[in-house]
Design a protein around this motif. Structure first.
Motif, PDB file in Angstrom:
ATOM      1  N   UNK A  28      -4.929  13.909 -35.354  1.00  0.00           N
ATOM      2  CA  UNK A  28      -4.340  15.140 -34.813  1.00  0.00           C
ATOM      3  C   UNK A  28      -3.787  15.999 -35.952  1.00  0.00           C
ATOM      4  N   UNK A  29      -4.069  17.298 -35.883  1.00  0.00           N
ATOM      5  CA  UNK A  29      -3.659  18.194 -36.955  1.00  0.00           C
ATOM      6  C   UNK A  29      -4.710  18.351 -38.036  1.00  0.00           C
ATOM      7  N   UNK A  30      -5.860  17.655 -37.870  1.00  0.00           N
ATOM      8  CA  UNK A  30      -6.959  17.764 -38.816  1.00  0.00           C
ATOM      9  C   UNK A  30      -8.242  18.164 -38.090  1.00  0.00           C
ATOM     10  N   UNK A  31      -9.213  18.624 -38.874  1.00  0.00           N
ATOM     11  CA  UNK A  31     -10.555  18.869 -38.344  1.00  0.00           C
ATOM     12  C   UNK A  31     -11.558  18.095 -39.188  1.00  0.00           C
ATOM     13  N   UNK A  32     -12.671  17.749 -38.576  1.00  0.00           N
ATOM     14  CA  UNK A  32     -13.795  17.158 -39.292  1.00  0.00           C
ATOM     15  C   UNK A  32     -14.812  18.258 -39.531  1.00  0.00           C
ATOM     16  N   UNK A  33     -15.204  18.447 -40.790  1.00  0.00           N
ATOM     17  CA  UNK A  33     -16.115  19.527 -41.165  1.00  0.00           C
ATOM     18  C   UNK A  33     -17.404  18.942 -41.723  1.00  0.00           C
ATOM     19  N   UNK A  50     -14.064  27.977 -43.392  1.00  0.00           N
ATOM     20  CA  UNK A  50     -13.777  27.636 -44.778  1.00  0.00           C
ATOM     21  C   UNK A  50     -12.548  26.749 -44.782  1.00  0.00           C
ATOM     22  N   UNK A  51     -12.515  25.782 -45.685  1.00  0.00           N
ATOM     23  CA  UNK A  51     -11.336  24.938 -45.855  1.00  0.00           C
ATOM     24  C   UNK A  51     -10.987  24.933 -47.338  1.00  0.00           C
ATOM     25  N   UNK A  52      -9.702  25.015 -47.622  1.00  0.00           N
ATOM     26  CA  UNK A  52      -9.268  24.996 -49.014  1.00  0.00           C
ATOM     27  C   UNK A  52      -7.867  24.432 -49.131  1.00  0.00           C
ATOM     28  N   UNK A  53      -7.645  23.729 -50.229  1.00  0.00           N
ATOM     29  CA  UNK A  53      -6.369  23.133 -50.565  1.00  0.00           C
ATOM     30  C   UNK A  53      -5.900  22.174 -49.466  1.00  0.00           C
ATOM     31  N   UNK A  54      -4.595  22.146 -49.180  1.00  0.00           N
ATOM     32  CA  UNK A  54      -4.081  21.235 -48.167  1.00  0.00           C
ATOM     33  C   UNK A  54      -4.222  19.773 -48.541  1.00  0.00           C
ATOM     34  N   UNK A  55      -4.236  19.498 -49.837  1.00  0.00           N
ATOM     35  CA  UNK A  55      -4.391  18.126 -50.300  1.00  0.00           C
ATOM     36  C   UNK A  55      -5.818  17.699 -50.531  1.00  0.00           C
ATOM     37  N   UNK A  56      -6.791  18.574 -50.217  1.00  0.00           N
ATOM     38  CA  UNK A  56      -8.196  18.206 -50.424  1.00  0.00           C
ATOM     39  C   UNK A  56      -8.433  17.829 -51.885  1.00  0.00           C
ATOM     40  N   UNK A  57      -8.998  16.663 -52.090  1.00  0.00           N
ATOM     41  CA  UNK A  57      -9.295  16.191 -53.426  1.00  0.00           C
ATOM     42  C   UNK A  57      -8.104  15.625 -54.169  1.00  0.00           C
ATOM     43  N   UNK A  58      -6.903  15.887 -53.652  1.00  0.00           N
ATOM     44  CA  UNK A  58      -5.684  15.431 -54.328  1.00  0.00           C
ATOM     45  C   UNK A  58      -5.046  14.265 -53.592  1.00  0.00           C
ATOM     46  N   UNK A  99     -15.503  18.090 -35.243  1.00  0.00           N
ATOM     47  CA  UNK A  99     -14.508  17.514 -34.330  1.00  0.00           C
ATOM     48  C   UNK A  99     -13.146  18.087 -34.666  1.00  0.00           C
ATOM     49  N   UNK A 100     -12.343  18.281 -33.614  1.00  0.00           N
ATOM     50  CA  UNK A 100     -10.980  18.783 -33.780  1.00  0.00           C
ATOM     51  C   UNK A 100     -10.121  18.189 -32.668  1.00  0.00           C
ATOM     52  N   UNK A 101      -9.385  17.116 -32.967  1.00  0.00           N
ATOM     53  CA  UNK A 101      -8.648  16.394 -31.921  1.00  0.00           C
ATOM     54  C   UNK A 101      -7.674  17.246 -31.117  1.00  0.00           C
ATOM     55  N   UNK A 102      -7.022  18.225 -31.746  1.00  0.00           N
ATOM     56  CA  UNK A 102      -6.046  19.017 -30.992  1.00  0.00           C
ATOM     57  C   UNK A 102      -6.601  20.358 -30.516  1.00  0.00           C
ATOM     58  N   UNK A 103      -7.929  20.539 -30.625  1.00  0.00           N
ATOM     59  CA  UNK A 103      -8.616  21.730 -30.111  1.00  0.00           C
ATOM     60  C   UNK A 103      -8.150  23.034 -30.756  1.00  0.00           C
ATOM     61  N   UNK A 104      -7.686  22.965 -31.999  1.00  0.00           N
ATOM     62  CA  UNK A 104      -7.312  24.188 -32.705  1.00  0.00           C
ATOM     63  C   UNK A 104      -8.530  25.055 -33.012  1.00  0.00           C
ATOM     64  N   UNK A 105      -9.687  24.410 -33.206  1.00  0.00           N
ATOM     65  CA  UNK A 105     -10.934  25.109 -33.490  1.00  0.00           C
ATOM     66  C   UNK A 105     -12.021  24.562 -32.572  1.00  0.00           C
ATOM     67  N   UNK A 146      -7.565  25.677 -42.805  1.00  0.00           N
ATOM     68  CA  UNK A 146      -8.905  26.017 -42.350  1.00  0.00           C
ATOM     69  C   UNK A 146      -8.885  27.427 -41.759  1.00  0.00           C
ATOM     70  N   UNK A 147      -9.886  28.219 -42.105  1.00  0.00           N
ATOM     71  CA  UNK A 147      -9.983  29.596 -41.613  1.00  0.00           C
ATOM     72  C   UNK A 147     -11.352  29.819 -40.988  1.00  0.00           C
TER      73      UNK A 147
END
Length: 330
Positions: free
Chosen positions: A27-32, A81-89, A68-74, A106-107
């Motif tokens: 929850x709070x994440x999306x699968x891209x 597009x997805x950027x930052x938010x801990x990606x890769x870090x 997939x988007x568990x909380x249906x935000x998208x 995510x935008x």
């Protein structure tokens, strides 16, 4: 799924393609499903083990489709597009077939892949670079039409994005580059003038107070920061946002070296998607439309296949990118 793994810290040859488990969004994440991703110098430092934190799968941005988007935000199948938010870090990043990303990072680019106004490789050249340039120019620098802007390190991917955006919105742009062969590239991007990048820029320009720059975007970094401060007029602004000249520390005594009346700030793209810096402040959809209509000229300097990641990193490390490098999804 296929993923590019940093096997051990070191050279580009340590980037290996392996089979790994497909991530599951919380929850709070999306699968891209990743269609393409841009390369960034931060990933060069991550690969070397010179970044404060990194994951086995690096990569701080991508474009693709919501699976997939568990909380249906998208809605599923949205082009994003997805950027930052801990990606890769702190979470595995975009060098893979799939990634999970926080919904705040995510935008939406289009309702579906069919509605996307650009190719995936062209779209991948935009998110992190143009979001960062936008926040630097219109956030930290508060750039206005008609103002004089100096972009140091202007032929970096971020520099080119800043020159392109600033010129489009009516700023008078001067760019610097170490490569005389790239002067024409900056003029084509919208710069009025181009100066050689060296440690004697202020001395060579010898600007009176009234002729100094309203704003400076410092992308070379620590090695030229103090000189850049001297190029800003009283009441003007300088934003440090890049380190293409390296990250070696400097001795900086504000009492002796800070110029009175100049506003100095820093912008790090890792804050994008946080509460103080919401991604919604960046008009990514509008930027894509401006590119599609020809108002802005944006394209990758080179596109690589997924299995050419080592070659792409070698080019980035040799400072031969000449703009944004993009990797197509596998």
């Amino acid at each position: 799924m296929k993923a590019i793994i940093v096997d051990t810290f070191g050279p580009p040859s340590n980037l290996l393609i392996k089979d790994v488990p497909k991530p599951i969004p919380k929850p709070g994440q999306v699968l891209i499903r990743i269609k393409a991703f841009g390369l960034n110098r931060a990933e060069l430092y991550m690969r070397r083990g010179e970044w404060a934190e990194s994951m086995p799968i690096i990569g701080i941005e991508c474009v693709g489709i919501i699976e997939a988007c568990p909380d249906n935000s998208f809605p599923v199948k949205t082009a994003v597009a997805a950027l930052m938010g801990g990606l890769g870090r702190t979470i595995n990043g975009s060098y893979a077939e799939y990634t999970v990303a926080p919904v705040l990072n995510v935008a939406t680019l289009a309702e579906s892949e069919d509605d996307l106004c650009l190719s995936w490789e062209q779209a991948a050249a935009i998110p992190e670079t143009y979001a960062t340039a936008w926040m630097c120019l219109f956030g930290n620098l508060e750039l206005k039409k008609g103002q004089k802007l100096l972009v140091r390190g202007a032929t970096s991917a971020l520099g080119l994005a800043a020159v392109t955006l600033a010129a489009h919105f009516g700023a008078r742009v001067t760019g610097t580059t170490r490569n005389p062969g790239r002067h024409s590239q900056l003029i084509e991007a919208g710069a009025e003038t181009v100066e050689p990048e060296d440690s004697h820029l202020a001395e060579r320009l010898n600007l009176r107070e009234a002729a100094k720059f309203d704003t400076v975007l410092e992308l070379v970094g620590n090695s030229t920061l103090l000189e850049s401060l001297a190029l800003v007029r009283r009441g003007g602004r300088l934003c440090l946002a890049g380190f293409v000249g390296g990250v070696a520390p400097i001795n900086f005594n504000p009492l002796l070296q800070m110029v009175s009346g100049v506003h100095f700030s820093f912008f790090g793209s890792f804050v994008l998607g946080t509460e103080p810096f919401p991604l919604s402040e960046v008009p990514l959809q509008e930027i894509l439309k401006m590119v599609a209509s020809g108002e802005l000229e944006v394209k990758p300097s080179r596109v690589f296949r997924f299995d050419e990641i080592q070659e792409a990193h070698e080019m980035m490390e040799a400072n031969e990118a000449n703009g944004k490098l993009v990797i197509l999804g596998c």
